[in-house]
Design a protein around this motif. Sequence first.
Motif, PDB file in Angstrom:
ATOM      1  N   ILE A   1       5.756   4.938   0.559  1.00  0.00           N
ATOM      2  CA  ILE A   1       5.481   6.330   0.194  1.00  0.00           C
ATOM      3  C   ILE A   1       5.993   6.582  -1.214  1.00  0.00           C
ATOM      4  O   ILE A   1       7.077   6.119  -1.589  1.00  0.00           O
ATOM      5  N   ALA A   2       5.229   7.333  -1.992  1.00  0.00           N
ATOM      6  CA  ALA A   2       5.661   7.832  -3.299  1.00  0.00           C
ATOM      7  C   ALA A   2       5.196   9.279  -3.393  1.00  0.00           C
ATOM      8  O   ALA A   2       3.996   9.543  -3.471  1.00  0.00           O
TER       9      ALA A   2
ATOM     10  N   PHE B   1       7.085   2.766   7.205  1.00  0.00           N
ATOM     11  CA  PHE B   1       7.134   2.584   5.761  1.00  0.00           C
ATOM     12  C   PHE B   1       8.352   1.765   5.345  1.00  0.00           C
ATOM     13  O   PHE B   1       9.491   2.106   5.668  1.00  0.00           O
ATOM     14  N   ALA B   2       8.090   0.695   4.601  1.00  0.00           N
ATOM     15  CA  ALA B   2       9.165  -0.199   4.166  1.00  0.00           C
ATOM     16  C   ALA B   2       9.921   0.357   2.968  1.00  0.00           C
ATOM     17  O   ALA B   2      11.059  -0.045   2.711  1.00  0.00           O
ATOM     18  N   THR B   3       9.301   1.263   2.228  1.00  0.00           N
ATOM     19  CA  THR B   3       9.947   1.853   1.062  1.00  0.00           C
ATOM     20  C   THR B   3       9.469   3.282   0.924  1.00  0.00           C
ATOM     21  O   THR B   3       8.284   3.575   1.113  1.00  0.00           O
TER      22      THR B   3
ATOM     23  N   VAL C   1       0.865  -1.177   0.000  1.00  0.00           N
ATOM     24  CA  VAL C   1       0.000   0.000   0.000  1.00  0.00           C
ATOM     25  C   VAL C   1       0.904   1.230   0.000  1.00  0.00           C
ATOM     26  O   VAL C   1       1.655   1.466   0.955  1.00  0.00           O
ATOM     27  N   ILE C   2       0.836   2.004  -1.086  1.00  0.00           N
ATOM     28  CA  ILE C   2       1.716   3.159  -1.265  1.00  0.00           C
ATOM     29  C   ILE C   2       0.916   4.444  -1.093  1.00  0.00           C
ATOM     30  O   ILE C   2      -0.114   4.637  -1.742  1.00  0.00           O
TER      31      ILE C   2
ATOM     32  N   ASP D   1      -1.679   3.213  11.557  1.00  0.00           N
ATOM     33  CA  ASP D   1      -1.474   2.282  12.671  1.00  0.00           C
ATOM     34  C   ASP D   1      -2.200   0.959  12.420  1.00  0.00           C
ATOM     35  O   ASP D   1      -1.649  -0.121  12.680  1.00  0.00           O
ATOM     36  N   ARG D   2      -3.446   1.034  11.935  1.00  0.00           N
ATOM     37  CA  ARG D   2      -4.210  -0.190  11.643  1.00  0.00           C
ATOM     38  C   ARG D   2      -3.509  -1.032  10.588  1.00  0.00           C
ATOM     39  O   ARG D   2      -3.338  -2.251  10.737  1.00  0.00           O
ATOM     40  N   LEU D   3      -3.102  -0.388   9.511  1.00  0.00           N
ATOM     41  CA  LEU D   3      -2.502  -1.131   8.398  1.00  0.00           C
ATOM     42  C   LEU D   3      -1.139  -1.693   8.781  1.00  0.00           C
ATOM     43  O   LEU D   3      -0.760  -2.782   8.336  1.00  0.00           O
ATOM     44  N   ALA D   4      -0.393  -0.950   9.602  1.00  0.00           N
ATOM     45  CA  ALA D   4       0.943  -1.399   9.996  1.00  0.00           C
ATOM     46  C   ALA D   4       0.891  -2.672  10.834  1.00  0.00           C
ATOM     47  O   ALA D   4       1.871  -3.434  10.883  1.00  0.00           O
ATOM     48  N   GLU D   5      -0.240  -2.933  11.486  1.00  0.00           N
ATOM     49  CA  GLU D   5      -0.375  -4.129  12.315  1.00  0.00           C
ATOM     50  C   GLU D   5      -0.691  -5.383  11.499  1.00  0.00           C
ATOM     51  O   GLU D   5      -0.566  -6.497  12.012  1.00  0.00           O
TER      52      GLU D   5
END
Length: 225
Positions: A109-110, A131-133, A4-5, A97-101
């Motif tokens: 991020i782009a 963010f992983a990227t 998810v970007i 926070d929800r998505l990171a779990e």
Amino acid sequence: MNLVIFDVDGTLIDSQHMIVSAMERAFGAQSRPVPSRDRILSIVGLSLETAMGVLCPEEPDEIAVELASAYKAAFFELRHSPEHHEPMFPGAIEALDRLAEREDLVLGIATGKSQRGVRAILDLHDLHGRFATIQTADLHPSKPDPSMVLTACAEVGVLPQHAVMIGDTSYDMEMGRAAGASAIGVSWGYHAAESLKATGATALIRHFDELDAALANCFAETATA
């Protein structure tokens, strides 16, 4: 695994006050007529020199370079002044926070911001580690070129068809689609909903509370494709 970007300006962060103020200072420093607020916000998301070229289409390239440099200086000054105001949109931090779990997602991020600009936002809102990227305008061609999305996918090992670009502008929708990803538009940003739909938004959300369902629909379509 799905990616998810997120775009930043107009999607996660309400930076319009800073952007307009910096543009006014940049054009004033170059003794040029300041574009209207609507015109300024219409180019949010593009790389700086590309954006200046859109705002001053009759001017030579060197003028766009000068204006971009003046904008960077103005934004840097504003970021270190009492006028600094770049709040997160309502529900943004809770959504992250929800998505990171979730174990089935990675976040990225782009953005049309520079690396320095993104670091400042991560510091301001304590967003480090989520963010992983992170792909920025100073490392890629301007949106809507798909480079940022494709690089983000490659960095985390996810195929573009398992990625979703979330943004507020037609440039975000076009970039995601050009990369082979899905695209979700947000209605609270700087481009009209009709523009987002016309440029390929798979879904349009009115609040971050609607994001989880929109993502589920995107990923369900991907799984059955």
